[in-house]
Write a protein that holds these residues in place. Structure first.
Motif, PDB file in Angstrom:
ATOM      1  N   GLU A  20      64.191  27.093  43.725  1.00 38.55           N
ATOM      2  CA  GLU A  20      64.571  28.866  43.738  1.00 38.55           C
ATOM      3  C   GLU A  20      63.572  29.290  42.848  1.00 38.55           C
ATOM      4  N   LEU A  35      60.039  29.307  44.980  1.00 38.62           N
ATOM      5  CA  LEU A  35      59.988  30.331  45.913  1.00 38.62           C
ATOM      6  C   LEU A  35      60.411  31.665  45.638  1.00 38.62           C
ATOM      7  N   VAL A  71      63.567  32.882  45.034  1.00 36.05           N
ATOM      8  CA  VAL A  71      64.966  33.074  45.861  1.00 36.05           C
ATOM      9  C   VAL A  71      65.908  32.733  45.191  1.00 36.05           C
ATOM     10  N   HIS A  72      67.329  33.005  45.613  1.00 31.19           N
ATOM     11  CA  HIS A  72      68.659  32.681  44.761  1.00 31.19           C
ATOM     12  C   HIS A  72      69.345  32.056  45.791  1.00 31.19           C
ATOM     13  N   ILE A  99      70.875  32.399  50.192  1.00 33.71           N
ATOM     14  CA  ILE A  99      70.151  31.975  51.396  1.00 33.71           C
ATOM     15  C   ILE A  99      71.155  30.690  51.701  1.00 33.71           C
ATOM     16  N   PRO A 145      66.253  30.864  57.207  1.00 34.92           N
ATOM     17  CA  PRO A 145      65.478  31.812  56.492  1.00 34.92           C
ATOM     18  C   PRO A 145      65.123  33.163  57.424  1.00 34.92           C
ATOM     19  N   SER A 183      61.621  38.392  55.396  1.00 36.07           N
ATOM     20  CA  SER A 183      61.416  38.951  54.304  1.00 36.07           C
ATOM     21  C   SER A 183      61.312  37.941  53.142  1.00 36.07           C
ATOM     22  N   GLN A 184      61.860  36.791  53.312  1.00 30.19           N
ATOM     23  CA  GLN A 184      61.632  35.550  52.103  1.00 30.19           C
ATOM     24  C   GLN A 184      60.448  34.683  52.659  1.00 30.19           C
ATOM     25  N   ARG A 185      59.248  35.397  52.442  1.00 28.57           N
ATOM     26  CA  ARG A 185      58.157  35.045  53.194  1.00 28.57           C
ATOM     27  C   ARG A 185      57.944  33.611  52.817  1.00 28.57           C
ATOM     28  N   LEU A 226      59.898  31.005  51.503  1.00 28.44           N
ATOM     29  CA  LEU A 226      60.563  30.139  51.945  1.00 28.44           C
ATOM     30  C   LEU A 226      60.557  29.849  53.561  1.00 28.44           C
ATOM     31  N   TYR A 227      60.270  31.166  54.119  1.00 32.21           N
ATOM     32  CA  TYR A 227      60.112  31.140  55.576  1.00 32.21           C
ATOM     33  C   TYR A 227      58.919  30.499  56.032  1.00 32.21           C
TER      34      TYR A 227
END
Length: 824
Positions: A516, A519, A521-522, A526, A531, A534-536, A538-539
């Motif tokens: 987390e 990257l 993110v939370h 997710i 993915p 927008s979560q580039r 992680l994507y």
């Protein structure tokens, strides 16, 4: 008056006789329990109270003599009142908790007991005629009134205590307390009726309660026989068994005497001798069997109705199906059996799956020190008997069926366990448990109804026990899985590296805190979802290598971060794909350090290259004689210096090549190359070295022509030089090197095999890394940079080829190079 006297005397004698009978019966054969001793004292005291009044009328000479007898009647009343509380509390197993109240009962009654024994005339002020009796006590002092109040209070409180316990109890104890309450009630009313004449109230209606006195014994006796009150029904059956048996034999004896004298005309003397002889024979052979049969028959009559069979069966079903814990189930089974049959000692033997032994799973009423080290092997004779017969083992019955030696062998390891019955709990031919029961407090044998009840409960308990065991196994498995899950989650959460897992639909199913943070993110946003762009970061991680592999991504900060991602498929049973797991390692610091090292190497190499080139030029001039003729010794030293300088130049070139490779600045000049020509060039260049170290080199070429490849000629040649040079350096004198070339489809495979020192197995994974040299070759060749194979691998892969090896330490190595045949 005469009627009153007769009623009083008859009721007193009946009550005295029944009380004495109960006291003797209790002391003689009653169970060794506290309440039994208190009951015996109460019965003896009731005997004193009932007997002294008629006895005083029959044997007293005057009032003083009567006073000496009648005082014991009041002593009996005081003893009864003092012992009611400890008896009731002991029967309901509350004696230890209520010692204060028991002490108070003794403390308040003791003064009256002393007064009646030492100074009875302080309470019994006058002995005279009353209610048709010549000697009757009179109470007209203040101390008499205090005695009367204490007596009424003690009996009333005891009656209320029994009533309260009756309302709070259940099962067989409730039934027993009901009869105790009724018996006490009629006894107390009858006893208190004797107080009326003491105060001058001698009209006939007051003598009617005297009729209640015998009912005290009648009600208590009925409770004993019908509802196992104090478990004395066996004693009654034994006493009546002896009495009836003796009566039958006396009747037979009398009939024999009468018949022989009347019918056979035998004289009286001869008749008695003949009858006595016949009776001795009959008694010797038939008395004990007939007595045993009579006792058992009477006991079955007395035992009938101890419990309501359908009610107990229904209760067992309702109770056992609700018990899912083995401990609770075993206790419930023991309580059911103990409550219905009156068994005080009970144990349940359970099998232990780990070592195939039986141990005590639950016990009640048995000394625990006897059970500490108890266990039975599964092939114990008694367990085999229970499996084979699948019926209740009755010790008393088996004593008659088999020899003493056979019985001893059968129950050898159970000799210390106080049991009379063994009840198997069998389900589907499996012995799940054994119920060991001690003797019934009221009997040493079971009635037919008892056996049917045990069979029914054992079948229900076997089903319930299997369910409980399955529930326990499932609970343990769930608990173990939960513990393992929590440990795994704790480990994953504690990892410094990131971890992200997706299922086969690419939905995120797991992400740890490190991932987390890396990257940005939370997890809440997710988890359970695929993915999205927008979560580039992680994507990028999840979509870059869906099939697995190792790659790096850059996360632009500030600061800049570089993550190495190791992606691997997750397989389930049957090689089913469950998803992909991605491990994220922050390599930013390593990359910065590598970059700094590369920059340092590049700068240092460039700085070294100029002086080394000048030194080479100077040494060449000296060796060529441009500055004068050299002696042999000088020439030898200069040649060694020149070779060393060449080695340094080669090292610097390697370092520069590594630096250029890492910076992506090394140029490749692709052209058509005949790989066999390059091999011959390298082999020719190594001929002098091969002869010097006595090595055989075989170049094995195919019969068919090998097509040209598209490659950088110099760099491919340098790869061949590195591989062949290593084979020459690390093969001992007398060894052999085989070089072969063959075409496989659209690829050309080159194999260099030697009989050299080989590569240690634990170091083979590092062989293509920078600056690495095997421990065994370092001892052979102190010179070397550990860059050759790294450069070779880089060049081969840049050409779209592959390089690998097979090696065994001490046996040699095989290096394989595969290059594609390209048209452009």
């Amino acid at each position: 008056m005469i009627f009153t006297a007769i009623i009083t005397l008859v009721c007193s004698f009946i009550t005295a006789a029944s009380s004495l009978f109960l006291a003797i019966l209790t002391i003689w054969r009653g169970p060794k329990k506290g309440y039994i001793y208190f009951w015996a004292v109460i019965c003896l005291a009731f005997f004193l109270f009932s007997l002294m009044l008629p006895l005083a009328q029959l044997i007293s000479r005057d009032s003083d003599h009567a006073l000496g007898i009648l005082k014991f009647s009041f002593v009996g009343v005081v003893i009864i009142a003092m012992n009611l509380f400890p008896f009731i509390y002991s029967l309901t197993e509350q004696l230890k908790q209520k010692l204060g109240r028991v002490f108070l009962a003794y403390l308040t009654g003791l003064p009256f007991l002393i007064i009646f024994l030492v100074y009875p005339n302080l309470i019994l002020t006058y002995i005279g005629p009353r209610s048709g009796l010549p000697f009757y006590p009179h109470l007209d002092s203040s101390l008499s009134f205090a005695y009367l109040c204490w007596t009424i209070l003690a009996f009333s409180l005891a009656l209320l205590l029994v009533l309260r316990l009756f309302l709070q109890s259940k099962g067989i104890l409730r039934v027993q307390l009901k009869y105790m309450f009724v018996g006490f009630a009629v006894g107390i009313v009858g006893g208190l009726s004797t107080f009326f004449p003491l105060f001058g109230l001698d009209s006939w209606p007051f003598v009617l309660p005297m009729l209640f006195l015998p009912f005290f014994s009648i009600v208590i006796t009925y409770g004993i026989v019908k509802h196992r009150l104090m478990d004395l029904n066996l004693l009654l059956s034994r006493a009546l068994g002896y009495f009836l048996t003796s009566g039958v034999f006396l009747a037979v004896y009398a009939f024999f005497v009468f018949a022989s004298e009347s019918l056979l005309k035998i004289t009286l003397g001869q008749n008695l001798w003949l009858a006595s002889g016949v009776m001795m024979v009959l008694i010797a052979f038939l008395f004990e069997p007939f007595r045993s049969f009579t006792q058992k028959s009477l006991y079955r009559i007395f035992s009938r109705g101890f419990y309501e069979y359908p009610k107990v069966v229904l209760e067992s079903v309702e109770t056992l199906v609700t018990k899912l814990k083995i401990e609770d189930l075993l206790k419930a089974v023991a309580d059911l059996v103990a409550g219905a049959l009156g068994v005080r000692k009970i144990a349940v033997l359970l099998p232990m799956t780990k070592n195939n032994r039986f141990y005590i799973g639950y016990s009640n009423g048995i000394d625990t020190t006897m059970l500490n080290n108890f266990s039975l092997t599964a092939n114990e004779p008694i367990l085999g008997w229970l499996r084979t017969h699948n019926q209740i083992f009755i010790l008393e019955q088996e004593k008659k069926n088999i020899t003493k030696k056979e019985l001893s062998i059968l129950i050898s390891n159970l000799s210390f366990l106080p049991f009379e019955y063994l009840v198997p709990l069998v389900l589907k031919d499996r012995l799940l448990a054994v119920l060991a029961l001690g003797a019934k407090e009221s009997s040493r044998f079971l009635s037919d109804q008892d056996i049917d009840l045990l069979k029914t409960i054992s079948k229900q308990a076997a089903v319930a026990l299997e369910n409980a065991q399955l529930y326990q196994e499932i609970s343990l498995s769930q608990s173990a899985l939960l513990d393992e899950k929590q440990r795994t989650e704790a480990v994953i959460s504690s990892l410094l590296d990131g971890l992200v897992m997706v299922d086969k639909l690419n939905n995120v199913v797991l992400i740890n805190p490190a991932a987390e943070q890396m990257l940005g993110v939370h997890a809440d946003l997710i988890l359970g979802n695929p993915p999205n762009p927008s979560q580039r970061f992680l994507y990028q991680v999840l979509m870059s290598r869906s099939g697995g592999g190792v790659f790096e991504i850059e996360i632009f900060g500030p600061p800049l971060r570089i993550l190495r991602v190791i992606s691997a498929p997750v397989k389930g049973a049957g090689d089913e794909s469950l998803g992909t797991v991605n491990a994220l390692h922050d390599v930013t610091r390593e990359r910065i350090i590598d970059q700094m090292k590369s920059e340092f190497i590049s700068i240092a190499s460039h700085r070294f290259r100029t002086p080394l080139s000048a030194l080479k030029w100077s040494l060449s001039m000296l060796l060529q004689g441009d500055v004068g003729q050299l002696s042999n010794q000088q020439e030898e030293l200069l040649k060694k210096s020149f070779a060393t300088n060449e080695h340094m130049i080669h090292l610097v070139n390697d370092l520069l090549n590594v630096s250029k490779i890492e910076e992506g600045k090394i140029p490749y000049q692709y052209q058509r190359v005949q790989i066999i020509d390059k091999l011959r060039e390298v082999v020719d260049e190594n001929q002098s070295q091969l002869q010097r170290v006595n090595l055989r080199l075989n170049l094995i070429l195919p019969d068919d022509e090998i097509p040209e490849i598209l490659a950088d000629s110099e760099k491919i040649k340098s790869v061949l030089e590195i591989i062949i040079d290593n084979a020459v350096k690390y093969t001992l004198p007398g060894g052999q090197i085989d070089i072969s070339v063959k075409q496989q489809g659209q690829e050309i495979e080159i194999c260099v095999a030697d009989t050299g020192v080989g590569i240690p197995k634990n170091q083979q994974s590092d062989i293509f890394t920078k600056f690495f040299r095997g421990a065994n070759v370092v001892r052979m060749q102190t010179e070397g940079t550990g860059l050759g194979l790294f450069l070779a691998k880089t060049v081969v892969e840049e050409h779209g080829g592959r390089i690998w090896f097979e090696s065994k330490e001490g046996k040699g190595s095989k290096f394989f190079i595969v290059l594609p045949i390209k048209s452009n």
